[in-house]
Design a protein around this motif. Sequence first.
Motif, short mmCIF file in Angstrom:
data_model
loop_
_atom_site.label_atom_id
_atom_site.label_comp_id
_atom_site.label_asym_id
_atom_site.label_seq_id
_atom_site.Cartn_x
_atom_site.Cartn_y
_atom_site.Cartn_z
N ALA A 41 -9.54 -8.30 32.11
CA ALA A 41 -8.87 -9.26 31.60
C ALA A 41 -7.25 -8.73 31.86
N ALA A 42 -7.01 -7.43 31.27
CA ALA A 42 -5.62 -6.77 31.39
C ALA A 42 -5.28 -6.65 32.70
N ALA A 43 -6.13 -6.26 33.77
CA ALA A 43 -5.61 -6.32 35.05
C ALA A 43 -5.35 -7.61 35.74
N LEU A 44 -6.23 -8.65 35.48
CA LEU A 44 -5.65 -10.36 35.71
C LEU A 44 -4.28 -10.38 35.31
N THR A 45 -4.12 -10.25 33.89
CA THR A 45 -2.73 -10.45 33.32
C THR A 45 -1.68 -9.78 33.96
N ASN A 46 -1.73 -8.41 34.12
CA ASN A 46 -0.53 -7.70 34.93
C ASN A 46 -0.37 -8.11 36.38
N LEU A 47 -1.48 -8.65 37.02
CA LEU A 47 -1.07 -9.06 38.33
C LEU A 47 -0.54 -10.52 38.21
N ALA A 48 -1.12 -11.27 37.30
CA ALA A 48 -0.42 -12.69 37.24
C ALA A 48 1.14 -12.53 36.73
N TRP A 49 1.55 -11.54 35.88
CA TRP A 49 2.71 -11.49 35.20
C TRP A 49 3.80 -11.15 36.55
N SER A 91 -4.19 -14.48 21.51
CA SER A 91 -2.85 -15.19 21.33
C SER A 91 -1.87 -14.88 22.34
N LEU A 92 -2.04 -13.65 22.94
CA LEU A 92 -1.11 -13.32 23.99
C LEU A 92 -1.44 -13.98 25.25
N SER A 93 -2.77 -14.07 25.51
CA SER A 93 -3.20 -14.92 26.65
C SER A 93 -2.62 -16.26 26.64
N LEU A 94 -2.97 -16.83 25.40
CA LEU A 94 -2.28 -18.17 25.36
C LEU A 94 -1.15 -18.33 25.73
N TYR A 95 -0.16 -17.49 25.21
CA TYR A 95 1.22 -17.60 25.27
C TYR A 95 1.63 -17.35 26.93
N ASN A 96 0.83 -16.39 27.56
CA ASN A 96 1.04 -16.02 29.07
C ASN A 96 0.99 -17.40 29.88
N LEU A 97 -0.24 -18.03 29.49
CA LEU A 97 -0.55 -19.22 30.23
C LEU A 97 0.47 -20.42 30.25
N THR A 98 0.84 -20.29 28.69
CA THR A 98 1.91 -21.46 28.52
C THR A 98 3.01 -21.10 29.34
N GLU A 99 3.29 -19.88 29.33
CA GLU A 99 4.64 -19.59 30.21
C GLU A 99 4.58 -20.06 31.63
N ALA A 100 3.42 -19.65 32.35
CA ALA A 100 3.26 -20.26 33.80
C ALA A 100 3.18 -21.44 33.93
N LEU A 101 2.62 -22.42 32.88
CA LEU A 101 2.53 -23.96 33.13
C LEU A 101 3.80 -24.43 32.92
N THR A 102 4.59 -23.90 31.89
CA THR A 102 5.92 -24.55 31.85
C THR A 102 6.84 -24.27 32.89
N TRP A 103 6.79 -22.97 33.63
CA TRP A 103 7.79 -22.73 34.69
C TRP A 103 7.42 -23.42 35.96
N ARG A 104 5.78 -23.72 35.92
CA ARG A 104 5.54 -24.94 37.10
C ARG A 104 6.00 -26.13 36.81
N HIS A 105 6.07 -26.50 35.62
CA HIS A 105 6.64 -27.91 35.28
C HIS A 105 8.15 -27.92 35.51
N ASN A 106 8.61 -26.65 35.12
CA ASN A 106 10.10 -26.87 35.24
C ASN A 106 10.62 -26.97 36.77
N LYS A 107 9.71 -26.53 37.59
CA LYS A 107 9.92 -26.58 39.01
C LYS A 107 9.51 -27.73 39.67
N LYS A 108 8.33 -28.32 39.37
CA LYS A 108 7.62 -29.19 39.96
C LYS A 108 7.47 -30.57 39.14
N SER A 109 7.73 -30.54 37.80
CA SER A 109 7.64 -31.89 36.94
C SER A 109 6.47 -32.27 36.91
N THR A 110 5.31 -31.36 37.04
CA THR A 110 4.01 -31.95 36.70
C THR A 110 3.80 -32.03 35.20
#
Length: 1127
Positions: free
Chosen positions: A195-203, A239-258
Amino acid sequence: MSGTSENRCVRLEVISGQNIQVPSQRMPAGICTFINVDSRRRWKSAIGILSSDKSVAWGNAVTLTAHASPVLSVEIRASYEADRMLGSGEVISKLQMSWDELLNHGDEPFDLSFPPVRGVHSSLTLKAAVVHACDDQDGTLSDSLMDCDIARDTDAGHAQLAKYVTSETVSHLNAAVEHFQLVLDQCPVSHPDRAAALTNLAWARLKGYIRNDLQDIDTTISLFRNALALRPQRHSDHSLSLYNLTEALTWRHNKKSTAADIREAAQLYHELLPLCREGTYVRGIAAGPNGVDYVIGSCNNLSTDASDEGIHLQRIVLELCSLGHQLRPRALNRLSSSLRSRFTRYGNIDDLDEGIQFRREAVSLCPEHPDRDHYMNNLALSLNIRFDHQGKPADLDEAISLYEEALRLGPVGHKYRDFLLDNLGSALVTRFHDRGDIDDITRAISLYCEALTLRPPRHPRRNITLNNIALALQKRYDKLDVSEDLNEAIDRYRESLQIWRLDDPERHRILHNLSSALCSRFTRTQKNEDIEEAITLCQEALASLPSLHPDRYSSYMWLQEAYLARYRAQHNLLDLSLAIENFRLASGHPTQGFPRRIKEATDWARQAEVYQHESDLEAYQTCFELFNSHVMTRSSIISRREAASAFRDSQSLPVDAASCALRRSNLRRAVELMEQGRGQQWSLASRLKTPVEDLESANPKLAHDYLELSKRISNAAQSSATISDRAAADRAETKYRRLTRQWEAAVAEIRKLQKFSRFLLPPLYKDLQAAARHGPVIIFIASQYSCSAVIVPTSGDPHHVPLPSIALADLIILKDRFTRAIRYASRMNPRETRTDLIVLLRIVWEEIMLPIVNALDNILKLKRRSRIWLCPTAAFTSIPLHAANPFPTKANRSKEPCLEDLYVCSYTPTLSALVRSRQLMKRRITPSFVAIGQGQPGAGKGKALLAVDSELELVHTLVPATAKRTTVSGDAATQAGALQALQENTWVHLACHGKQDPMQPYNSHFVMRDEHLTLLDIMVRDIPHAEFAFLSACHTAVGDKEMPDEVIHLAAGLQFSGFKSVVGTLWEVNDSVAKHVVEAFYKYMFHPKEEGVMDCKKAAWALNCATHAVKTIVPLEQRMVFIHIGV
């Protein structure tokens, strides 16, 4: 300071850190400190939580042995795992220092400042001291030379990512991704660090996406999702994994308005925020403008979604907007709009009520907000819709008041003034339709015309205003019958229809409106093309609506109008059949409000009568069922009466239904319909007091659940009656309806039991006939179609007694003549002959009672002095039927027997009331008698009654000594004292002023020393062991003038509360002569007194004997005033 650096023991305490800045700008799980003693040994503090002010508190200590190395290094690192760290984390800052520098501050804490990160110097607060007893704590130091490849690659990846963020050099990003990918490749699915390895690569990938150096955001989000799946609830990094996913989703929405991304982000924040402690850095960022505020704002910008999923999302958004949040009013308004849209589609009143509560809150939160007019307008719109659905006048009045204030906040030039004008105009049209004030419709048309100037040709909402103007003109035509209004309305409708898009979801409304106007013009001109077009338009509107859309009701309603209009002109029976079928569909449409369905069912019954259609009894039955359901939605007794009295055209339905059944020779059905339609207020209230002894034997759990729910509903009804705040009242109504649905579900379960299939359903004739167990019950029917009587015998079918010589109009005249005659008699000398009264009583005998007496004598063979019960309806309720008397008319003055010579008469409000009283007779206990009197009421509450005290003393002497006897009078005769006495005794004599309230009969009352003892006070008490009450007070058995068939008066209230037998009065009582009747009554009631028998079933006989006994000393109107009600 003794010793050398080689052998000193140093106790180092890491207290806290300040101004912590993470170079990669990534959200850490926590911050830790590393102390590197030499090239091989290091000490790591605990992982501390970063606070919102970017500080950390540790309070960790370690004892170190100084060796050959003259220096040590101190590092601040960010950990991205709360518990098990992968690698050593990201270096925030580091510093080398000598042991002497470390020990140069004595025993006091000191701050150690680090090189800047993004221009900010981080610092640590430390405390160091030499200790003389040196424990061997080197075991707390870890080997800094890690041979673990994944740890080295992870640390290298953190370092490269930090360089990329500070330098914006893409090669560093690529290196970071490469290192993190190598780590992930070495962490298979079962690896604890996957899980830590997935998160580091994703960030690392997310940072590249944010800066447009990587484009593939979908893979990045997939990596975050996989990490979250490996960190379920209760995992330290969930909780940190929840935060990380929200960040990615909001950035995709910010750029693509999904939209899907922002919806999911909202749900994730709803789960995340409760997990983030107040004051932490993650909480501050997550709850800040770039976190949840961005998500709330984006969700509020989505198109209105009235689906269950959409409303669920908006509820989540509202919960994210805590009290005081600047975006809360908008979230409230948005959720309310979706709830209103769902109500419009499916008709669930709870949606509308909840939306109104939210809109009230939005208005209250914006006293000076620039959008206050918008929120007020929307609240008014919802109230207007609820008025259409439920018919509460207060809703319409409040809506108009809000629209007026909103319009004041939107002066000429305001960008939404056209909306404000349109909406106020619509509310005024509604009020005009409801109350008929011509000023309302005149002003509405003026407002619409101003709105139309603000919506010139090609304006997107011009069609709405054109439709509104047309509707107002049509309403004015309906009232004033000016044909120019109707023709202009049709022209405006056509102009509006040309502008409407074919796919507009509201287009059906203009089709309905134009259809209704064409139908009206056909009625006036008989032009066939108008009615054909009207029918076609309605059919088109109906075809465009889904099966549960509330507005299908309107299609059915206008179709029946059109078919009926064509039938009147062309006499084609198919049109009549189609009209009846659309009446049936409109009144039965489940998502439309009860008031409109009741109106349609009432019209159905009226038209079926006019055209003698076979569906007439079905129509009446539908009316009663809808009335029952509608009134049950109101939580308080008073609001139920208000709901029922709003349908003024429907007050005669019970007698008209019975008359219809009689004309169809269905006598049993006549009795059933009469009972179902009359006394609904008592019937609804009594449901919650239904005895359940048989049910308790059959199914104790169901009986317990039913009784518990009945109690909760009763309590909710009592508490709601005292609420004046509209918002609180709305919440109470919603709670009451929720309880009612649970109660109805419990009743449905009971009906599944064998022998309980008709539990609380309208009684059948065989059930009602129990009222006649001890003598026939005579129902008097005063209908516009015919007047007659139905005799319910002890056994067998009922008997119909036509009264052809009297009509409803005659009864109304007779009632008024009685009122005048009794008023006149009260001013006469007691010994004067009451000529006017004698004339009227002779009419009652000859035209009403004589045909019934003949039937009792010749058909039922009823013995003289038998008991009979009179059950008058409508206009009959105001006529003293029991006093019918032929009076001597022959030359020889020979006496003919009057009704009370022939039979012992009692009254009953309904057959069910008499049945219920008989059932309660099973619960008898040792009798106790209380005499309650108030002859000296408080100031302004009526004149002194000088004979009250002597009457109480007289009664006390006449009651058997075997009974417990008490008297409550004078200062003790208060509202509370009287109520307590009613509840604690089985027999009651009450002597005081009685007042009937003609405007609100539930406020009818007995006058006590302090507060009035009202009918409502009595009704909410349950007095199951009560037996008899003598009401020696004025107007205690006078019904509701507005709704006579509801039989709402003080005597009926006592009967409902548990008293099986009651003596009441029809008009004003003269206390100085009434005591003669009272004395005679109790002498007969307790004769022979020595036996001490107290039987409330003797009351009717005792009253009959008493009024005969006092003929020579009590004038006629004061003998007639007393009547007996009950067993």
